[in-house]
Design a protein around this motif. Structure first.
Motif, PDB file in Angstrom:
ATOM      1  N   ASP A  31      17.323  10.984  25.104  1.00 35.55           N
ATOM      2  CA  ASP A  31      16.749  10.522  23.849  1.00 35.55           C
ATOM      3  C   ASP A  31      16.099  11.706  23.143  1.00 35.55           C
ATOM      4  O   ASP A  31      16.152  12.839  23.619  1.00 35.55           O
ATOM      5  CB  ASP A  31      15.743   9.380  24.065  1.00 35.55           C
ATOM      6  CG  ASP A  31      14.543   9.789  24.927  1.00 35.55           C
ATOM      7  OD1 ASP A  31      14.411  10.991  25.263  1.00 35.55           O
ATOM      8  OD2 ASP A  31      13.741   8.898  25.278  1.00 35.55           O
ATOM      9  N   HIS A  32      15.489  11.417  21.998  1.00 39.78           N
ATOM     10  CA  HIS A  32      14.867  12.481  21.217  1.00 39.78           C
ATOM     11  C   HIS A  32      13.770  13.194  21.993  1.00 39.78           C
ATOM     12  O   HIS A  32      13.703  14.424  22.045  1.00 39.78           O
ATOM     13  CB  HIS A  32      14.294  11.900  19.922  1.00 39.78           C
ATOM     14  CG  HIS A  32      13.363  12.828  19.206  1.00 39.78           C
ATOM     15  ND1 HIS A  32      12.009  12.873  19.473  1.00 39.78           N
ATOM     16  CD2 HIS A  32      13.580  13.770  18.260  1.00 39.78           C
ATOM     17  CE1 HIS A  32      11.442  13.797  18.719  1.00 39.78           C
ATOM     18  NE2 HIS A  32      12.367  14.351  17.975  1.00 39.78           N
ATOM     19  N   ALA A  33      12.866  12.426  22.606  1.00 40.25           N
ATOM     20  CA  ALA A  33      11.717  13.034  23.277  1.00 40.25           C
ATOM     21  C   ALA A  33      12.132  13.928  24.431  1.00 40.25           C
ATOM     22  O   ALA A  33      11.597  15.030  24.592  1.00 40.25           O
ATOM     23  CB  ALA A  33      10.765  11.936  23.765  1.00 40.25           C
ATOM     24  N   SER A  34      13.070  13.466  25.243  1.00 41.43           N
ATOM     25  CA  SER A  34      13.489  14.281  26.392  1.00 41.43           C
ATOM     26  C   SER A  34      14.155  15.569  25.927  1.00 41.43           C
ATOM     27  O   SER A  34      13.956  16.634  26.515  1.00 41.43           O
ATOM     28  CB  SER A  34      14.407  13.487  27.316  1.00 41.43           C
ATOM     29  OG  SER A  34      15.549  12.995  26.631  1.00 41.43           O
ATOM     30  N   ALA A  35      14.952  15.495  24.860  1.00 36.99           N
ATOM     31  CA  ALA A  35      15.601  16.696  24.337  1.00 36.99           C
ATOM     32  C   ALA A  35      14.578  17.662  23.749  1.00 36.99           C
ATOM     33  O   ALA A  35      14.615  18.871  24.006  1.00 36.99           O
ATOM     34  CB  ALA A  35      16.631  16.317  23.277  1.00 36.99           C
ATOM     35  N   LEU A 266       6.234  16.206  19.332  1.00 39.64           N
ATOM     36  CA  LEU A 266       7.588  16.652  19.648  1.00 39.64           C
ATOM     37  C   LEU A 266       8.507  16.431  18.454  1.00 39.64           C
ATOM     38  O   LEU A 266       8.712  15.299  18.008  1.00 39.64           O
ATOM     39  CB  LEU A 266       8.143  15.886  20.874  1.00 39.64           C
ATOM     40  CG  LEU A 266       7.496  16.214  22.218  1.00 39.64           C
ATOM     41  CD1 LEU A 266       8.024  15.265  23.278  1.00 39.64           C
ATOM     42  CD2 LEU A 266       7.789  17.653  22.613  1.00 39.64           C
ATOM     43  N   HIS A 267       9.056  17.497  17.937  1.00 40.77           N
ATOM     44  CA  HIS A 267       9.970  17.405  16.813  1.00 40.77           C
ATOM     45  C   HIS A 267      11.167  18.315  17.053  1.00 40.77           C
ATOM     46  O   HIS A 267      11.076  19.310  17.772  1.00 40.77           O
ATOM     47  CB  HIS A 267       9.281  17.806  15.498  1.00 40.77           C
ATOM     48  CG  HIS A 267       8.112  16.947  15.138  1.00 40.77           C
ATOM     49  ND1 HIS A 267       8.248  15.640  14.771  1.00 40.77           N
ATOM     50  CD2 HIS A 267       6.788  17.229  15.109  1.00 40.77           C
ATOM     51  CE1 HIS A 267       7.042  15.127  14.509  1.00 40.77           C
ATOM     52  NE2 HIS A 267       6.150  16.070  14.717  1.00 40.77           N
ATOM     53  N   LEU A 268      12.270  17.982  16.430  1.00 39.92           N
ATOM     54  CA  LEU A 268      13.462  18.812  16.479  1.00 39.92           C
ATOM     55  C   LEU A 268      13.731  19.300  15.062  1.00 39.92           C
ATOM     56  O   LEU A 268      14.162  18.554  14.206  1.00 39.92           O
ATOM     57  CB  LEU A 268      14.665  18.007  17.004  1.00 39.92           C
ATOM     58  CG  LEU A 268      14.525  17.509  18.456  1.00 39.92           C
ATOM     59  CD1 LEU A 268      15.660  16.590  18.793  1.00 39.92           C
ATOM     60  CD2 LEU A 268      14.498  18.693  19.405  1.00 39.92           C
ATOM     61  N   ASP A 269      13.408  20.558  14.814  1.00 40.05           N
ATOM     62  CA  ASP A 269      13.594  21.112  13.477  1.00 40.05           C
ATOM     63  C   ASP A 269      15.017  20.927  13.003  1.00 40.05           C
ATOM     64  O   ASP A 269      15.973  21.311  13.674  1.00 40.05           O
ATOM     65  CB  ASP A 269      13.257  22.604  13.464  1.00 40.05           C
ATOM     66  CG  ASP A 269      11.803  22.857  13.835  1.00 40.05           C
ATOM     67  OD1 ASP A 269      11.002  21.919  13.675  1.00 40.05           O
ATOM     68  OD2 ASP A 269      11.490  23.984  14.264  1.00 40.05           O
ATOM     69  N   GLY A 270      15.163  20.316  11.836  1.00 38.85           N
ATOM     70  CA  GLY A 270      16.488  20.155  11.249  1.00 38.85           C
ATOM     71  C   GLY A 270      17.241  18.956  11.770  1.00 38.85           C
ATOM     72  O   GLY A 270      18.368  18.700  11.352  1.00 38.85           O
TER      73      GLY A 270
END
Length: 273
Positions: A31-35, A266-270
């Motif tokens: 999921d998003h958080a684990s990545a 926790l964020h994923l830029d872009g």
């Protein structure tokens, strides 16, 4: 030769598979958080785990039941600050054209590679010709997408998996696979023998009871996947914590558990929405 198999046109993801003595260690998120959490620790590439994605959605793994969940996760992660490889089981279809269509969609979402397996939901193996056709179709439709072709010979109960593994890997290599994956293979001699004759990188699934990362590097392995290990470890930690609290025992060390602010940050830029 495709743009991801070597030479000047090698993609950044493919290049991570061509560093002698330094295999790509690929952690697998669900999921998003684990990545995002793994990415924060400096991993340049992250894979997805089909078991984690399926189990998190309450669906069976390897049964072509999670196409929608897989695409949605790829849409969320594909534009992140790391290179993404997506596990698409056996392509969610037996039709090479449909598998190629999915691969094209994933490439357009920013995915760098896919994992494509020949195992079936009932524990048997798909036909060599059928899987090779899927590989060829994907490479024709999305030549820049790194295809990691997996054979489940060691999981399918094959009495003597060595010859069958070699037969399948040779066919998948010929069909255009950029890398080859043999989960559950842990014997150092067999691994070294495969590395010796394959012309594309070999991926091995890390096993706590198998060779260490350093030993796999010595054997010439180009990629080491963690598969569902992180997801299963997270489940064990969650359940273990709940039981410890119920029984009045100490839970995990506080310093090892991220705080509320750390998780919300926790964020994923872009990354896509």
């Amino acid at each position: 030769m495709s743009t991801s198999r070597g030479g000047r046109g090698m993609t950044p993801f493919a290049a991570l598979h061509h560093r002698p003595g330094e295999p790509l260690l690929l952690p697998n998120a669900w999921d998003h958080a684990s990545a995002a959490a793994v990415a924060e620790r400096g991993f340049a590439a992250i894979g997805t785990t089909s078991l984690g994605v399926a189990a998190a959605a309450g669906l069976p793994d390897g049964a072509a039941a999670t196409r929608g969940e897989t695409v949605r996760l790829a849409r969320r992660l594909g534009r992140g600050r790391f290179l993404l490889s997506v596990d698409i089981e056996s392509g969610f279809s037996d039709d090479p054209a449909e598998v190629a269509e999915l691969a094209t969609e994933l490439a357009e979402l920013g995915v760098a590679g896919i994992n494509l397996e020949d195992g079936r939901a009932d524990g048997t193996l798909g036909s060599v010709a059928g899987h090779a056709a899927k590989i060829a179709a994907v490479k024709a439709a999305a030549p820049g997408l790194f295809v990691n072709a997996r054979t489940d010979t060691h999981w399918a109960g094959v009495a003597d998996p060595g010859p069958e593994t070699a037969r399948r890997l040779a066919a998948y290599q010929e069909a255009g696979a950029d890398g080859l994956f043999v989960p559950s293979l842990t014997d150092p001699a067999e691994i070294e023998a495969l590395v010796g004759w394959l012309s594309v990188p070999l991926n091995i699934l890390y096993s706590p009871t198998g060779p260490s990362l350093a030993r796999l590097a010595e054997l010439g392995v180009a990629r080491v996947s963690l598969g569902s290990l992180l997801y299963r470890a997270a489940l064990a930690a969650a359940v273990g914590t709940a039981v410890a609290v119920r029984e009045g025992r100490p839970g995990p060390v506080a310093d090892a558990v991220p705080g509320y602010a750390a998780v919300t940050g926790l964020h994923l830029d872009g990354a896509g929405g």
